[in-house]
Design a protein around this motif. Structure first.
Motif, PDB file in Angstrom:
ATOM      1  N   ALA A 110     -10.114  -3.522   7.317  1.00 23.86           N
ATOM      2  CA  ALA A 110     -10.904  -3.039   6.184  1.00 23.86           C
ATOM      3  C   ALA A 110     -11.277  -1.570   6.372  1.00 23.86           C
ATOM      4  O   ALA A 110     -11.263  -0.782   5.411  1.00 23.86           O
ATOM      5  N   ALA A 111     -11.604  -1.184   7.604  1.00 22.43           N
ATOM      6  CA  ALA A 111     -11.959   0.208   7.880  1.00 22.43           C
ATOM      7  C   ALA A 111     -10.760   1.130   7.669  1.00 22.43           C
ATOM      8  O   ALA A 111     -10.889   2.232   7.111  1.00 22.43           O
ATOM      9  N   LEU A 112      -9.578   0.687   8.106  1.00 22.04           N
ATOM     10  CA  LEU A 112      -8.372   1.495   7.921  1.00 22.04           C
ATOM     11  C   LEU A 112      -8.035   1.635   6.432  1.00 22.04           C
ATOM     12  O   LEU A 112      -7.639   2.706   5.973  1.00 22.04           O
ATOM     13  N   ALA A 113      -8.214   0.547   5.691  1.00 20.23           N
ATOM     14  CA  ALA A 113      -7.950   0.600   4.247  1.00 20.23           C
ATOM     15  C   ALA A 113      -8.918   1.562   3.564  1.00 20.23           C
ATOM     16  O   ALA A 113      -8.520   2.332   2.676  1.00 20.23           O
ATOM     17  N   ALA A 114     -10.179   1.528   3.998  1.00 19.71           N
ATOM     18  CA  ALA A 114     -11.178   2.420   3.400  1.00 19.71           C
ATOM     19  C   ALA A 114     -10.896   3.881   3.721  1.00 19.71           C
ATOM     20  O   ALA A 114     -11.317   4.780   2.983  1.00 19.71           O
ATOM     21  N   GLN A 115     -10.159   4.133   4.806  1.00 13.56           N
ATOM     22  CA  GLN A 115      -9.772   5.498   5.159  1.00 13.56           C
ATOM     23  C   GLN A 115      -8.496   5.934   4.443  1.00 13.56           C
ATOM     24  O   GLN A 115      -8.020   7.053   4.634  1.00 13.56           O
ATOM     25  N   GLY A 116      -7.913   5.036   3.661  1.00 11.07           N
ATOM     26  CA  GLY A 116      -6.717   5.364   2.914  1.00 11.07           C
ATOM     27  C   GLY A 116      -5.415   5.078   3.634  1.00 11.07           C
ATOM     28  O   GLY A 116      -4.341   5.398   3.126  1.00 11.07           O
ATOM     29  N   ASP A 117      -5.486   4.491   4.819  1.00 12.70           N
ATOM     30  CA  ASP A 117      -4.276   4.190   5.594  1.00 12.70           C
ATOM     31  C   ASP A 117      -3.822   2.773   5.267  1.00 12.70           C
ATOM     32  O   ASP A 117      -4.024   1.821   6.028  1.00 12.70           O
ATOM     33  N   GLY A 118      -3.179   2.626   4.119  1.00  9.18           N
ATOM     34  CA  GLY A 118      -2.824   1.303   3.622  1.00  9.18           C
ATOM     35  C   GLY A 118      -1.822   0.576   4.489  1.00  9.18           C
ATOM     36  O   GLY A 118      -1.915  -0.648   4.670  1.00  9.18           O
ATOM     37  N   GLU A 119      -0.836   1.301   5.041  1.00 13.88           N
ATOM     38  CA  GLU A 119       0.198   0.628   5.834  1.00 13.88           C
ATOM     39  C   GLU A 119      -0.385   0.051   7.120  1.00 13.88           C
ATOM     40  O   GLU A 119      -0.119  -1.107   7.460  1.00 13.88           O
ATOM     41  N   ARG A 120      -1.157   0.864   7.834  1.00 16.37           N
ATOM     42  CA  ARG A 120      -1.752   0.343   9.073  1.00 16.37           C
ATOM     43  C   ARG A 120      -2.769  -0.750   8.777  1.00 16.37           C
ATOM     44  O   ARG A 120      -2.910  -1.702   9.535  1.00 16.37           O
ATOM     45  N   ALA A 121      -3.480  -0.640   7.676  1.00 16.57           N
ATOM     46  CA  ALA A 121      -4.425  -1.692   7.300  1.00 16.57           C
ATOM     47  C   ALA A 121      -3.692  -3.009   7.069  1.00 16.57           C
ATOM     48  O   ALA A 121      -4.128  -4.073   7.541  1.00 16.57           O
ATOM     49  N   ALA A 122      -2.568  -2.945   6.361  1.00 19.15           N
ATOM     50  CA  ALA A 122      -1.795  -4.164   6.104  1.00 19.15           C
ATOM     51  C   ALA A 122      -1.241  -4.743   7.399  1.00 19.15           C
ATOM     52  O   ALA A 122      -1.231  -5.966   7.598  1.00 19.15           O
ATOM     53  N   LEU A 123      -0.786  -3.867   8.284  1.00 22.06           N
ATOM     54  CA  LEU A 123      -0.234  -4.311   9.563  1.00 22.06           C
ATOM     55  C   LEU A 123      -1.306  -5.026  10.397  1.00 22.06           C
ATOM     56  O   LEU A 123      -1.076  -6.122  10.932  1.00 22.06           O
ATOM     57  N   VAL A 124      -2.484  -4.420  10.498  1.00 16.10           N
ATOM     58  CA  VAL A 124      -3.574  -5.017  11.276  1.00 16.10           C
ATOM     59  C   VAL A 124      -4.072  -6.292  10.607  1.00 16.10           C
ATOM     60  O   VAL A 124      -4.379  -7.283  11.278  1.00 16.10           O
TER      61      VAL A 124
END
Length: 678
Positions: A596-610
């Motif tokens: 959720a933190a990665l998604a909020a930072q705009g890093d959608g690919e890493r957010a999906a991976l995690v």
């Protein structure tokens, strides 16, 4: 951790043909059993074969050592642990294991099945039916008898010509006695004679090599020859090779000093690895003084009776069996089993005290290391002293809950509570552990009921620590049921010092409940302030279990306050702590928040991976995503933001990559390579 094999501690000499045969067999058959007498090297061959096969299997290879198990009751827990399943449901472990492996394409190694053949036959049959991509490699002194089983007989090493037995003997001799040369014709002839006499059985050869520390190879050969001559015509039972191995072990036993023989016998009470302090506590007595145990243990290690891995000693099952024969001859079986159980209880008491010290992490490791022995002690105490069994399970219960041994814990708790119904602190503690167990298994109503019962009994008993423990369970049950105000009311009414560094471990847990409750109530500034103070106190006192969940709450609060960078840092800190004890439930929660933190930072690919990796961990606990109610919107926003950033197709692809990998590498990647993969 799933997907990993034990480290090879010695070289594998010979066996090129066997390994080539196994490589082909693993490609063609789903169940291969390595059969052969004890000490012939089945485990070593299986380990090397599994190591070579693992990279070719999408899910790698898993290793389950069954040799320490006294009976079939721990078979499922050990196999579940080996494949990384930490099931938190109330369904049967067999069903959970079959479902977990149903889509896996890995190699499961079941080492030392011979004393559990019936149970292994049933389990392997179920697993192969449920998991079409699974391969099983078993080692056993007899075939399992499963349909489609391919049996590979592991023979002793060749003893003729330029043979592998002599190569093994020469290599091990060089390591046992640096500088020793067998190039002299007499020495070479004596070594070859030893290999022939011992029929190329690796364990027998290793025991013979151990005698070279204080004897020449010629002397060893002569003594061995005399022993076999004396036994001709007197040994009628068993196969010839079994008699040879038994003769070699008996010969090694005769060459031990009297105190070494006594310690050898007594050490057979340990099912798993042990340290010198444990050997001293359980095995000293009579002519074997406590101060002599270390020296005698070193003597047994030099004679290859026990192995040493740098921290603990181990005894091969074949050697342990011989020791048990002598325990029976000495008439010490009952006394020794009782001393072993008492030692495990003392260790559990020390671990409980260690939980409140800066050595909390070290005690987690120690309790995990002696898991099989604690189970053995529990089984004995349930029969002969249910009151102490109840105390033991209460003391180790929280550790077991954190490490995922929920099915074993539930079974032992329910048996102990029935066998010892008398009220008292031990029963209250056991009910508290059962409540924590019920929460983790999703039975919130039962957990709350047990929390109320513990609270009443603790207040009647007047023990402040038990009152705090009951308050923690009650507060947690309110939180999981979506009642943060009730949880806050319970937590704040409990007494505690103004200085958090003087809190007990139980009081810190209650403050943690208060932080959770404040977050659930939307009182984010108050939650952040209390959590920051609690984290500092945990760091000073060494309470990293509470600290890891405090980091988790700080991550959530940071997310709600629109500080995703801080949230990601706190989530990673939480995961570092949770990985240390293999807390799959906590890891799954932490990965959700990190995504959720990665998604909020705009890093959608890493957010999906995690986020995909978190789903892999949620699968290991057997539940869909769980936690307190405020996590629902966090997860929904995580997926929405990530999809919006990279598009549905890229999101789905990254998510599947995260969900399909083995969990340990996935976690390391989620932490940006800050942790090793093993």
């Amino acid at each position: 951790m799933a997907g990993y094999l034990p480290r090879e501690t010695t070289s594998l000499v010979g066996r090129k043909n066997e390994l080539g045969h196994l490589r082909n067999a693993l490609a063609a058959h789903r169940l291969i059993t390595l059969s052969g007498i004890g000490g012939v090297g089945k485990t070593r061959v299986a380990l090397r074969a599994a190591g070579r096969a693992a990279p070719e299997r999408p899910d790698g290879a898993w290793w389950a050592d069954l040799s320490p198990l006294p009976d079939e009751r721990l078979l499922l827990p050990v196999v579940c642990d080996a494949v990384g399943l930490s099931d938190h449901t109330t369904r049967s472990q067999a069903d959970a294991l079959c479902e977990w492996l149903s889509d896996k394409e890995g190699l499961l190694v079941l080492d030392s099945c011979e004393h559990l053949v019936d149970a292994c036959r049933s389990l392997v049959g179920d697993l192969l039916t449920a998991a079409p991509g699974l391969r099983v490699l078993a080692t056993s002194r007899q075939a399992l008898g499963v349909g489609g089983e391919y049996v590979v007989e592991i023979e002793p090493l060749p003893v003729e010509g330029d043979h592998a037995a002599l190569a093994l003997f020469t290599e091990r001799a060089g390591k046992a006695v640096p500088g020793l040369s067998l190039s002299d014709p007499r020495a070479a002839g004596a070594a070859a004679g030893i290999c022939r006499q011992l029929e190329g059985i690796p364990l027998a050869l290793e025991l013979a090599v151990a005698q070279l520390r204080d004897s020449s190879v010629e002397e060893v050969a002569e003594r061995l020859s005399h022993r076999f001559e004396a036994l001709v015509g007197t040994e009628r039972t068993g196969t010839p090779r079994h008699r040879t191995l038994r003769t070699a072990i008996g010969w090694s036993h005769e060459l031990c000093e009297p105190l070494e023989r006594l310690l050898w016998a007594r050490l057979s009470v340990f099912r798993g690895p042990f340290d010198a302090d444990s050997a001293r506590a359980v095995c000293s007595g009579g002519p074997l003084a406590p101060q002599d145990v270390g020296r005698v243990l070193d003597g047994l290690a030099e004679k290859s009776v026990v192995g040493w891995d740098g921290t603990r000693y181990r005894m091969l099952d074949t050697v342990r069996e011989y020791g048990r024969i002598w325990v029976a001859e000495l008439g010490e079986g009952e006394e020794l089993a009782q001393r072993h159980a008492e030692h495990c209880l003392s260790l559990a008491r020390a671990a409980d005290a260690g939980w409140r010290s800066a050595e909390q992490g070290e005690w987690y490791r120690r309790v995990a290391d002696v898991h099989i022995d604690i189970c053995t002690a529990m089984d004995r105490l349930l029969v002969c002293d249910p009151a102490r069994a109840l105390e033991l399970i209460g003391l180790v219960g929280f550790y077991w809950s954190c490490c995922g041994h929920l099915h074993e814990l539930r079974g032992y708790l329910e048996r102990a509570l029935v066998l010892h119904p008398s009220p008292g602190p031990a029963r209250t503690r056991a009910q508290w552990v059962l409540g924590v167990n019920a929460l983790l298994q999703g039975e919130h109503g039962l957990a709350h009921e047990l929390g109320l019962r513990c609270d009443e009994e603790a207040r009647q008993g007047g023990d402040p620590e038990e009152v705090l423990a009951a308050g923690y369970l009650l507060g947690l049950s309110h939180l999981m049921a979506g009642r943060p105000l009730a949880a806050h009311t319970v937590a704040v009414r409990l007494p505690g010092p103004a200085d958090m560094t003087r809190d007990s471990a139980s009081r810190r847990k209650c403050r943690l409940v208060e932080v959770f409750a404040l977050t659930g109530l939307g009182m984010l500034t108050e939650a952040h302030g209390l959590a920051t103070e609690l984290r500092a106190a945990c760091a000073e006192t060494g309470d990293w279990w509470t600290r890891s969940y405090t980091e988790y709450q700080l991550a959530l609060v940071s997310l709600f306050q629109d500080r995703p960078g801080d949230a990601a840092a706190h989530a990673r800190a939480m995961l570092m702590g949770k990985r240390h004890i293999g807390d799959a439930f906590g890891i799954a929660l932490g990965l959700d928040v990190l995504a959720a933190a990665l998604a909020a930072q705009g890093d959608g690919e890493r957010a999906a991976l995690v986020y995909g990796t978190s789903q892999a961990y949620w699968r290991t606990v057997g539940h869909p995503q769980r936690g307190t109610p405020e996590l629902g919107p966090v997860r929904e926003e995580c997926e929405r933001s990530a999809r919006s950033a990279i598009g549905d197709e890229a999101y789905d692809a990254a998510f599947l990559r995260g969900a399909s990998v083995r969990t340990a590498p996935g976690l390391a990647r989620a932490l940006d390579g800050q942790l090793p993969l093993s």
